[in-house]
Design a protein around this motif. Structure first.
Motif, PDB file in Angstrom:
ATOM      1  N   HIS A 168       0.830  -1.205   0.000  1.00 16.87           N
ATOM      2  CA  HIS A 168       0.000   0.000   0.000  1.00 16.87           C
ATOM      3  C   HIS A 168       0.865   1.256   0.000  1.00 16.87           C
ATOM      4  CE1 HIS A 168      -3.424  -2.561   0.985  1.00 16.87           C
ATOM      5  NE2 HIS A 168      -2.647  -3.124   1.898  1.00 16.87           N
ATOM      6  N   ALA A 169       0.318   2.314  -0.560  1.00 16.74           N
ATOM      7  CA  ALA A 169       0.995   3.607  -0.531  1.00 16.74           C
ATOM      8  C   ALA A 169       0.505   4.384   0.691  1.00 16.74           C
ATOM      9  CB  ALA A 169       0.688   4.393  -1.800  1.00 16.74           C
ATOM     10  N   PHE A 170       1.430   4.948   1.441  1.00 16.15           N
ATOM     11  CA  PHE A 170       1.099   5.770   2.595  1.00 16.15           C
ATOM     12  C   PHE A 170       1.728   7.143   2.430  1.00 16.15           C
ATOM     13  CE2 PHE A 170       0.697   1.462   4.198  1.00 16.15           C
ATOM     14  CZ  PHE A 170      -0.521   1.529   4.861  1.00 16.15           C
ATOM     15  N   ASP A 171       1.043   8.135   2.972  1.00 22.43           N
ATOM     16  CA  ASP A 171       1.570   9.499   2.947  1.00 22.43           C
ATOM     17  C   ASP A 171       2.482   9.761   4.126  1.00 22.43           C
ATOM     18  OD1 ASP A 171       0.070  10.358   0.609  1.00 22.43           O
ATOM     19  OD2 ASP A 171      -1.691  10.170   1.897  1.00 22.43           O
ATOM     20  N   CYS A 172       2.298   8.991   5.200  1.00 23.28           N
ATOM     21  CA  CYS A 172       3.093   9.195   6.407  1.00 23.28           C
ATOM     22  C   CYS A 172       3.038   7.940   7.265  1.00 23.28           C
ATOM     23  CB  CYS A 172       2.559  10.395   7.189  1.00 23.28           C
ATOM     24  SG  CYS A 172       3.592  10.884   8.581  1.00 23.28           S
ATOM     25  N   VAL A 173       4.111   7.706   8.008  1.00 23.81           N
ATOM     26  CA  VAL A 173       4.165   6.612   8.981  1.00 23.81           C
ATOM     27  C   VAL A 173       4.384   7.232  10.357  1.00 23.81           C
ATOM     28  CG1 VAL A 173       5.429   4.553   9.740  1.00 23.81           C
ATOM     29  CG2 VAL A 173       5.116   4.985   7.296  1.00 23.81           C
ATOM     30  N   VAL A 174       3.555   6.840  11.319  1.00 20.77           N
ATOM     31  CA  VAL A 174       3.754   7.212  12.715  1.00 20.77           C
ATOM     32  C   VAL A 174       4.327   5.958  13.368  1.00 20.77           C
ATOM     33  CG1 VAL A 174       2.664   7.971  14.857  1.00 20.77           C
ATOM     34  CG2 VAL A 174       1.856   8.862  12.650  1.00 20.77           C
ATOM     35  N   LEU A 175       5.589   6.037  13.790  1.00 21.49           N
ATOM     36  CA  LEU A 175       6.372   4.853  14.158  1.00 21.49           C
ATOM     37  C   LEU A 175       6.869   4.930  15.595  1.00 21.49           C
ATOM     38  CD1 LEU A 175       7.947   2.260  13.242  1.00 21.49           C
ATOM     39  CD2 LEU A 175       9.743   3.807  12.435  1.00 21.49           C
ATOM     40  N   ASP A 176       6.562   3.908  16.375  1.00 19.91           N
ATOM     41  CA  ASP A 176       7.090   3.796  17.727  1.00 19.91           C
ATOM     42  C   ASP A 176       8.568   3.434  17.647  1.00 19.91           C
ATOM     43  OD1 ASP A 176       7.210   3.579  20.530  1.00 19.91           O
ATOM     44  OD2 ASP A 176       6.569   1.488  20.497  1.00 19.91           O
ATOM     45  N   TYR A 177       9.341   3.948  18.573  1.00 22.27           N
ATOM     46  CA  TYR A 177      10.783   3.663  18.575  1.00 22.27           C
ATOM     47  C   TYR A 177      11.070   2.244  19.045  1.00 22.27           C
ATOM     48  CZ  TYR A 177      15.730   3.830  19.532  1.00 22.27           C
ATOM     49  OH  TYR A 177      17.068   3.558  19.542  1.00 22.27           O
ATOM     50  N   ASN A 178      10.401   1.800  20.109  1.00 22.47           N
ATOM     51  CA  ASN A 178      10.660   0.469  20.672  1.00 22.47           C
ATOM     52  C   ASN A 178       9.606  -0.518  20.200  1.00 22.47           C
ATOM     53  OD1 ASN A 178      12.980   0.923  22.357  1.00 22.47           O
ATOM     54  ND2 ASN A 178      11.650   2.151  23.656  1.00 22.47           N
ATOM     55  N   LEU A 179      10.037  -1.472  19.399  1.00 20.33           N
ATOM     56  CA  LEU A 179       9.144  -2.512  18.899  1.00 20.33           C
ATOM     57  C   LEU A 179       9.739  -3.874  19.227  1.00 20.33           C
ATOM     58  CD1 LEU A 179       8.441  -0.829  15.459  1.00 20.33           C
ATOM     59  CD2 LEU A 179       6.785  -1.127  17.312  1.00 20.33           C
ATOM     60  N   PRO A 180       8.923  -4.900  19.391  1.00 20.56           N
ATOM     61  CA  PRO A 180       9.450  -6.203  19.792  1.00 20.56           C
ATOM     62  C   PRO A 180      10.351  -6.857  18.738  1.00 20.56           C
ATOM     63  CG  PRO A 180       7.107  -6.356  19.307  1.00 20.56           C
ATOM     64  CD  PRO A 180       7.470  -4.904  19.260  1.00 20.56           C
ATOM     65  N   ASP A 181      10.121  -6.515  17.473  1.00 18.07           N
ATOM     66  CA  ASP A 181      10.912  -7.157  16.415  1.00 18.07           C
ATOM     67  C   ASP A 181      11.883  -6.187  15.742  1.00 18.07           C
ATOM     68  OD1 ASP A 181       8.760  -5.781  15.321  1.00 18.07           O
ATOM     69  OD2 ASP A 181       8.296  -7.291  13.818  1.00 18.07           O
ATOM     70  N   GLY A 182      12.245  -5.120  16.428  1.00 19.45           N
ATOM     71  CA  GLY A 182      13.231  -4.182  15.908  1.00 19.45           C
ATOM     72  C   GLY A 182      13.010  -2.804  16.500  1.00 19.45           C
ATOM     73  N   ASP A 183      13.995  -1.946  16.335  1.00 19.23           N
ATOM     74  CA  ASP A 183      13.815  -0.591  16.841  1.00 19.23           C
ATOM     75  C   ASP A 183      13.518   0.361  15.688  1.00 19.23           C
ATOM     76  OD1 ASP A 183      16.384   1.096  16.110  1.00 19.23           O
ATOM     77  OD2 ASP A 183      17.104  -0.883  16.726  1.00 19.23           O
ATOM     78  N   GLY A 184      12.936   1.486  16.029  1.00 14.97           N
ATOM     79  CA  GLY A 184      12.510   2.455  15.026  1.00 14.97           C
ATOM     80  C   GLY A 184      13.641   3.014  14.199  1.00 14.97           C
ATOM     81  N   LEU A 185      14.803   3.207  14.811  1.00 16.17           N
ATOM     82  CA  LEU A 185      15.942   3.757  14.074  1.00 16.17           C
ATOM     83  C   LEU A 185      16.403   2.797  12.980  1.00 16.17           C
ATOM     84  CD1 LEU A 185      18.043   5.952  13.628  1.00 16.17           C
ATOM     85  CD2 LEU A 185      19.407   4.909  15.453  1.00 16.17           C
ATOM     86  N   THR A 186      16.528   1.535  13.312  1.00 11.18           N
ATOM     87  CA  THR A 186      16.936   0.537  12.319  1.00 11.18           C
ATOM     88  C   THR A 186      15.894   0.428  11.212  1.00 11.18           C
ATOM     89  OG1 THR A 186      18.126  -0.691  14.028  1.00 11.18           O
ATOM     90  CG2 THR A 186      17.602  -1.881  11.996  1.00 11.18           C
ATOM     91  N   PHE A 187      14.619   0.453  11.600  1.00  5.66           N
ATOM     92  CA  PHE A 187      13.537   0.384  10.621  1.00  5.66           C
ATOM     93  C   PHE A 187      13.569   1.600   9.700  1.00  5.66           C
ATOM     94  CE2 PHE A 187       8.914   0.977   9.597  1.00  5.66           C
ATOM     95  CZ  PHE A 187       8.814  -0.085   8.709  1.00  5.66           C
ATOM     96  N   LEU A 188      13.752   2.784  10.268  1.00  7.09           N
ATOM     97  CA  LEU A 188      13.819   4.004   9.478  1.00  7.09           C
ATOM     98  C   LEU A 188      14.998   3.961   8.501  1.00  7.09           C
ATOM     99  CD1 LEU A 188      12.925   6.889   8.803  1.00  7.09           C
ATOM    100  CD2 LEU A 188      14.212   7.663  10.815  1.00  7.09           C
TER     101      LEU A 188
END
Length: 144
Positions: free
Chosen positions: A67-87
């Motif tokens: 899907h196409a998104f205009d924006c992602v609101v992303l938590d920093y601490n996630l169980p399967d990775g951190d927000g910085l690595t994901f970003l």
């Protein structure tokens, strides 16, 4: 995965000061209560938003692939990775979708690293309000 269109109710007509935000937003947070809180804040904003939710990195990757998104609101601490690595992974993959980071902890070093990695904004969950979220989304959407 949940999808809903968030429609405002009982608001003043949009004008120069209250132009509505119309966007497709992906909210990524492992805490269902926090996702609901963000959804409720989005519902208070002028405009119309299509909101989808993901509980972690893998689910978010699948949604972003499909899907196409205009924006992602992303938590920093996630169980399967951190927000910085994901970003950083998003940027390495060439996905330039604006990202508004949320965190339960305020840390200047983390905030700096997130902004250097391309986050559009960094917001502390405990201080999150509709006004702060609106300002962050407006700034993030202006970068598209």
């Amino acid at each position: 995965m949940k999808q809903a269109t968030v429609r405002p109710g009982g608001r003043a007509p949009a004008g120069p000061e209250t132009d509505g935000l119309n966007a497709r937003v992906l909210v990524v947070d492992d805490d269902q209560v926090d996702r609901l809180a963000v959804r409720r804040l989005l519902a208070r904003l002028p405009g119309e938003m299509e909101v989808r939710e993901a509980g972690g990195v893998l689910e978010a990757i699948n949604l972003l692939s499909d899907h196409a998104f205009d924006c992602v609101v992303l938590d920093y601490n996630l169980p399967d990775g951190d927000g910085l690595t994901f970003l950083r992974g998003l940027r390495s993959a060439g996905l330039e979708v604006p990202v508004v980071m949320l965190t339960g902890q305020e840390n200047a070093t983390v905030a700096r690293d997130l902004m250097l990695a391309g986050a559009a904004a960094y917001l502390a969950k405990r201080r999150l309000s509709a006004e702060l979220l609106q300002a962050a989304l407006r700034d993030a959407l202006a970068t598209r």
